[in-house]
Design an enzyme around this catalytic site. Structure first.
Site, mmCIF file in Angstrom:
data_model
loop_
_atom_site.group_PDB
_atom_site.id
_atom_site.type_symbol
_atom_site.label_atom_id
_atom_site.label_comp_id
_atom_site.label_asym_id
_atom_site.label_seq_id
_atom_site.Cartn_x
_atom_site.Cartn_y
_atom_site.Cartn_z
ATOM 1 C CD GLU A 55 -3.392 10.334 -13.680
ATOM 2 O OE1 GLU A 55 -2.961 11.488 -13.497
ATOM 3 O OE2 GLU A 55 -3.165 9.388 -12.885
ATOM 4 C CG ASP A 202 -3.753 6.037 29.318
ATOM 5 O OD1 ASP A 202 -4.006 5.967 30.535
ATOM 6 O OD2 ASP A 202 -3.798 7.097 28.674
#
Length: 359
Positions: A55, A202
């Site tokens: 706003e 990984d």
């Protein structure tokens, strides 16, 4: 009374809110449009926590010329002093005539009070809930209502439901387009959760690397959370070298040994996942993305600690000896985990299923 033109402007305000999609956490995503006599005076979105709300940005764009205007906002204007002053007061001071919102703010310090403050000052207020506004802030709403983040599980599988070969080899099941798509879900998340097994196997960085999700040249990195009961992850892991905050969740008996990251003790022999999610909510995490192996993924599923499941399916078969989607022993059909398919999208050569938990 809300007209068709009001809905058009209100939807535009929701679209403006998307500008803060990747950056405004832990605050809600909010957009604002100021309109008078069919002319847009100013547009604004909340972009970064601690900076001006939507706003105020819209009022600034209007250059002080907002008297008599209608403010279309994707969320009820705030009415309390936080990092910034109340937006309701700013709209009153600007002499706007009317405020139309697409969603009520569930936060206790706002809920209805923003509208009340505006009405007390003579500003007409109207609420028209839009599904897209609710969806945009699903994580924020979930955290406020339940005290836990909105949890999204992500997994890549073969056509026969496997996540890796029996040897553990898993690069790459899906193609580059699917892996690029994951960057979007990382970028919008407040935190990414993985397990020590995934890190050890990984060595992922789990970062956002796609510059499309940068704002003003800055990529916000989600908090990376490693569920590591015994603190097995080595100091030279890739995620420890990558930018962004890190949190290790471990058992109470484990002794933290990495001074460069935060630690939280949750549970003893295993990490207490509900307690971890509570801790993430206290940190302001609205959306959490879980990128983990079968064991941790199975735990989230078994405990019902999820809201959405992203399944990337590659058109290939890994065979019966390959590893399953999740370690999830179920005694009978009545115990099956239920979900509803929300959408199915082709991403490169792969499919992405988006499933919603069905209680």
């Amino acid at each position: 009374m809300i007209q068709d033109s009001d809905l058009m402007y209100l939807r535009a305000a929701v679209q403006l809110a998307e500008r803060g999609m990747f950056t405004c956490t832990p605050n809600p995503r909010v957009g604002c449009l100021l309109v008078r006599d069919g002319r847009v005076l100013g547009r604004g979105a909340h972009l970064w926590t601690g900076q001006a709300h939507a706003e105020v940005n819209a009022l600034t764009a209007a250059g002080g010329d907002a008297a008599g205007a209608t403010a279309y906002v994707s969320l009820e204007p705030c009415a309390h002093h936080g990092r910034t002053p109340p937006c309701a007061d700013a709209l009153v001071a600007a002499n706007v005539r009317r405020v139309v919102a697409a969603m009520r703010d569930p936060y206790a310090r706002v809920a209805g009070q923003g509208f009340a403050r505006l009405r007390e000052a003579g500003v007409v207020t109207e609420l028209r809930e839009l599904p897209e506004a609710l969806e945009l802030n699903a994580g924020y709403r979930h955290r406020i209502k339940f005290g836990r983040p909105f949890v999204r599980l992500k997994v890549a599988i073969s056509l026969d439901g496997r996540t890796a070969m029996a040897s553990g080899e898993s690069r790459w099941i899906t193609g580059p387009a699917a892996r690029a798509d994951v960057q979007y879900w990382r970028a919008r998340s407040c935190a990414i959760v993985t397990g020590s097994g995934t890190v050890l196997a990984d060595d992922p960085a789990l970062t956002v690397r796609d510059t499309r999700y940068a704002l003003d040249g800055t990529l916000r990195q989600p908090l990376r959370v490693v569920v590591d009961t015994g603190l097995r992850v080595p100091a030279d892991a890739a995620l420890l070298k990558a930018p962004g905050p890190i949190l290790f969740a471990h058992g109470r008996q484990a002794e933290p040994r990495l001074a460069t990251v935060e630690h939280v003790a949750c549970g003893d022999e295993t990490v207490d996942l509900p307690a971890l999610l509570d801790a993430l909510a206290e940190r302001g995490c609205n959306e959490v993305l879980v990128e983990a192996g079968p064991t941790l993924l199975g735990s989230f599923l078994a405990l019902g600690l999820w809201n959405e499941l992203l399944v990337y399916i590659a058109p290939k078969l890994l065979g019966s000896d390959a590893r399953p989607l999740a370690h999830l022993p179920l005694p009978g059909m009545a115990d099956a985990v239920q979900a509803t398919i929300r959408d199915c999208v082709q991403v490169g050569d792969d499919l992405r299923l988006r499933l919603v938990r069905q209680d």
